[in-house]
Design a protein around this motif. Structure first.
Motif, PDB file in Angstrom:
ATOM      1  N   ILE A  60      32.032 -43.841 -12.379  1.00 55.73           N
ATOM      2  CA  ILE A  60      30.866 -43.028 -12.703  1.00 55.73           C
ATOM      3  C   ILE A  60      30.238 -43.557 -13.985  1.00 55.73           C
ATOM      4  N   ALA A  61      28.926 -43.750 -13.948  1.00 50.08           N
ATOM      5  CA  ALA A  61      28.171 -44.136 -15.141  1.00 50.08           C
ATOM      6  C   ALA A  61      27.180 -43.017 -15.456  1.00 50.08           C
ATOM      7  N   PHE A  62      27.249 -42.514 -16.685  1.00 49.57           N
ATOM      8  CA  PHE A  62      26.293 -41.509 -17.155  1.00 49.57           C
ATOM      9  C   PHE A  62      25.215 -42.228 -17.945  1.00 49.57           C
ATOM     10  N   GLU A  63      23.979 -42.151 -17.473  1.00 45.91           N
ATOM     11  CA  GLU A  63      22.834 -42.717 -18.193  1.00 45.91           C
ATOM     12  C   GLU A  63      22.342 -41.646 -19.158  1.00 45.91           C
ATOM     13  N   CYS A  64      22.485 -41.905 -20.451  1.00 45.90           N
ATOM     14  CA  CYS A  64      22.209 -40.892 -21.479  1.00 45.90           C
ATOM     15  C   CYS A  64      21.005 -41.235 -22.352  1.00 45.90           C
ATOM     16  N   LYS A  65      20.184 -42.161 -21.903  1.00 43.33           N
ATOM     17  CA  LYS A  65      19.032 -42.598 -22.703  1.00 43.33           C
ATOM     18  C   LYS A  65      18.122 -41.431 -23.087  1.00 43.33           C
ATOM     19  N   GLU A  66      17.963 -40.471 -22.179  1.00 44.24           N
ATOM     20  CA  GLU A  66      17.077 -39.336 -22.446  1.00 44.24           C
ATOM     21  C   GLU A  66      17.841 -38.038 -22.709  1.00 44.24           C
ATOM     22  N   LEU A  67      19.135 -38.154 -22.984  1.00 41.91           N
ATOM     23  CA  LEU A  67      19.923 -36.985 -23.373  1.00 41.91           C
ATOM     24  C   LEU A  67      19.684 -36.750 -24.861  1.00 41.91           C
ATOM     25  N   GLU A  68      19.168 -35.584 -25.202  1.00 40.15           N
ATOM     26  CA  GLU A  68      18.747 -35.307 -26.576  1.00 40.15           C
ATOM     27  C   GLU A  68      19.797 -34.553 -27.392  1.00 40.15           C
ATOM     28  N   TYR A  69      20.671 -33.817 -26.727  1.00 38.62           N
ATOM     29  CA  TYR A  69      21.626 -32.956 -27.432  1.00 38.62           C
ATOM     30  C   TYR A  69      22.800 -32.665 -26.513  1.00 38.62           C
ATOM     31  N   ILE A  70      23.988 -32.537 -27.103  1.00 37.59           N
ATOM     32  CA  ILE A  70      25.153 -32.120 -26.328  1.00 37.59           C
ATOM     33  C   ILE A  70      25.947 -31.114 -27.145  1.00 37.59           C
ATOM     34  N   ALA A  71      26.274 -29.990 -26.522  1.00 42.90           N
ATOM     35  CA  ALA A  71      27.081 -28.943 -27.152  1.00 42.90           C
ATOM     36  C   ALA A  71      28.540 -29.129 -26.739  1.00 42.90           C
ATOM     37  N   SER A  72      29.425 -28.355 -27.338  1.00 36.78           N
ATOM     38  CA  SER A  72      30.845 -28.450 -27.007  1.00 36.78           C
ATOM     39  C   SER A  72      31.093 -28.163 -25.531  1.00 36.78           C
ATOM     40  N   SER A  73      30.298 -27.291 -24.937  1.00 41.79           N
ATOM     41  CA  SER A  73      30.453 -27.011 -23.507  1.00 41.79           C
ATOM     42  C   SER A  73      30.103 -28.238 -22.669  1.00 41.79           C
ATOM     43  N   GLY A  74      29.147 -29.037 -23.126  1.00 39.37           N
ATOM     44  CA  GLY A  74      28.808 -30.284 -22.450  1.00 39.37           C
ATOM     45  C   GLY A  74      29.912 -31.312 -22.583  1.00 39.37           C
ATOM     46  N   LEU A  75      30.526 -31.379 -23.764  1.00 43.18           N
ATOM     47  CA  LEU A  75      31.666 -32.279 -23.959  1.00 43.18           C
ATOM     48  C   LEU A  75      32.811 -31.906 -23.035  1.00 43.18           C
ATOM     49  N   ARG A  76      33.040 -30.614 -22.879  1.00 43.11           N
ATOM     50  CA  ARG A  76      34.116 -30.142 -21.999  1.00 43.11           C
ATOM     51  C   ARG A  76      33.868 -30.590 -20.564  1.00 43.11           C
ATOM     52  N   ILE A  77      32.635 -30.506 -20.112  1.00 44.92           N
ATOM     53  CA  ILE A  77      32.290 -30.926 -18.750  1.00 44.92           C
ATOM     54  C   ILE A  77      32.544 -32.421 -18.575  1.00 44.92           C
ATOM     55  N   LEU A  78      32.095 -33.226 -19.541  1.00 45.26           N
ATOM     56  CA  LEU A  78      32.308 -34.671 -19.447  1.00 45.26           C
ATOM     57  C   LEU A  78      33.794 -35.013 -19.476  1.00 45.26           C
ATOM     58  N   LEU A  79      34.559 -34.293 -20.287  1.00 39.79           N
ATOM     59  CA  LEU A  79      36.006 -34.520 -20.336  1.00 39.79           C
ATOM     60  C   LEU A  79      36.658 -34.182 -19.000  1.00 39.79           C
ATOM     61  N   ASP A  80      36.212 -33.111 -18.371  1.00 35.63           N
ATOM     62  CA  ASP A  80      36.741 -32.724 -17.059  1.00 35.63           C
ATOM     63  C   ASP A  80      36.444 -33.808 -16.016  1.00 35.63           C
ATOM     64  N   VAL A  81      35.215 -34.326 -16.031  1.00 35.06           N
ATOM     65  CA  VAL A  81      34.847 -35.412 -15.110  1.00 35.06           C
ATOM     66  C   VAL A  81      35.714 -36.638 -15.388  1.00 35.06           C
ATOM     67  N   LEU A  82      35.920 -36.959 -16.659  1.00 36.80           N
ATOM     68  CA  LEU A  82      36.737 -38.106 -17.037  1.00 36.80           C
ATOM     69  C   LEU A  82      38.169 -37.967 -16.517  1.00 36.80           C
ATOM     70  N   LYS A  83      38.779 -36.820 -16.742  1.00 35.58           N
ATOM     71  CA  LYS A  83      40.166 -36.600 -16.309  1.00 35.58           C
ATOM     72  C   LYS A  83      40.307 -36.718 -14.802  1.00 35.58           C
ATOM     73  N   LYS A  84      39.412 -36.094 -14.066  1.00 36.10           N
ATOM     74  CA  LYS A  84      39.485 -36.126 -12.605  1.00 36.10           C
ATOM     75  C   LYS A  84      39.219 -37.519 -12.051  1.00 36.10           C
ATOM     76  N   THR A  85      38.315 -38.245 -12.682  1.00 32.38           N
ATOM     77  CA  THR A  85      37.972 -39.588 -12.224  1.00 32.38           C
ATOM     78  C   THR A  85      39.102 -40.570 -12.520  1.00 32.38           C
ATOM     79  N   LYS A  86      39.662 -40.483 -13.720  1.00 29.88           N
ATOM     80  CA  LYS A  86      40.782 -41.369 -14.089  1.00 29.88           C
ATOM     81  C   LYS A  86      42.002 -41.111 -13.218  1.00 29.88           C
ATOM     82  N   ALA A  87      42.222 -39.855 -12.847  1.00 26.57           N
ATOM     83  CA  ALA A  87      43.367 -39.512 -12.003  1.00 26.57           C
ATOM     84  C   ALA A  87      43.284 -40.206 -10.641  1.00 26.57           C
ATOM     85  N   LYS A  88      42.080 -40.588 -10.240  1.00 26.04           N
ATOM     86  CA  LYS A  88      41.880 -41.278  -8.962  1.00 26.04           C
ATOM     87  C   LYS A  88      41.774 -42.790  -9.141  1.00 26.04           C
TER      88      LYS A  88
END
Length: 100
Positions: free
Chosen positions: A43-71
């Motif tokens: 999975i590649a996240f294109e973040c060029k136009e991402l302006e802000y990330i809150a802790s809840s957004g970090l949690r979501i990305l971490l969840d995606v990372l864990k599930k993806t790495k597990a596979k």
């Protein structure tokens, strides 16, 4: 916050536009859920136009990372601006993710 998903041959490309704040996190989590189910792929996240990330957004990305790495796949964050990269540094997430 706008999130689009493109299934490419070699990976899934997720483009994030706007602010991944607490209000947008619930919708983003639902949008991203299908890419972590099944066999998956890199999975590649294109973040060029991402302006802000809150802790809840970090949690979501971490969840995606864990599930993806597990596979046996990887997650890459592309074109992250300095302000958002600083959030990753402050939280220690900078060491968990691959940046391009």
């Amino acid at each position: 916050m706008k999130t689009t998903i493109q299934e490419l041959d070699e990976m899934t490309l997720v483009t994030m536009v706007g602010s991944l704040d607490t209000a947008a996190a619930i919708e983003a989590e639902q949008t991203l859920k299908p890419i972590t189910e099944g066999d998956g792929k890199d999975i590649a996240f294109e973040c060029k136009e991402l302006e802000y990330i809150a802790s809840s957004g970090l949690r979501i990305l971490l969840d995606v990372l864990k599930k993806t790495k597990a596979k046996g796949h990887k997650v890459v964050l592309r074109n992250v601006n300095d302000d958002i990269k600083n959030v990753f540094k402050i939280t220690g997430f900078i060491n968990l993710f691959e940046f391009e």
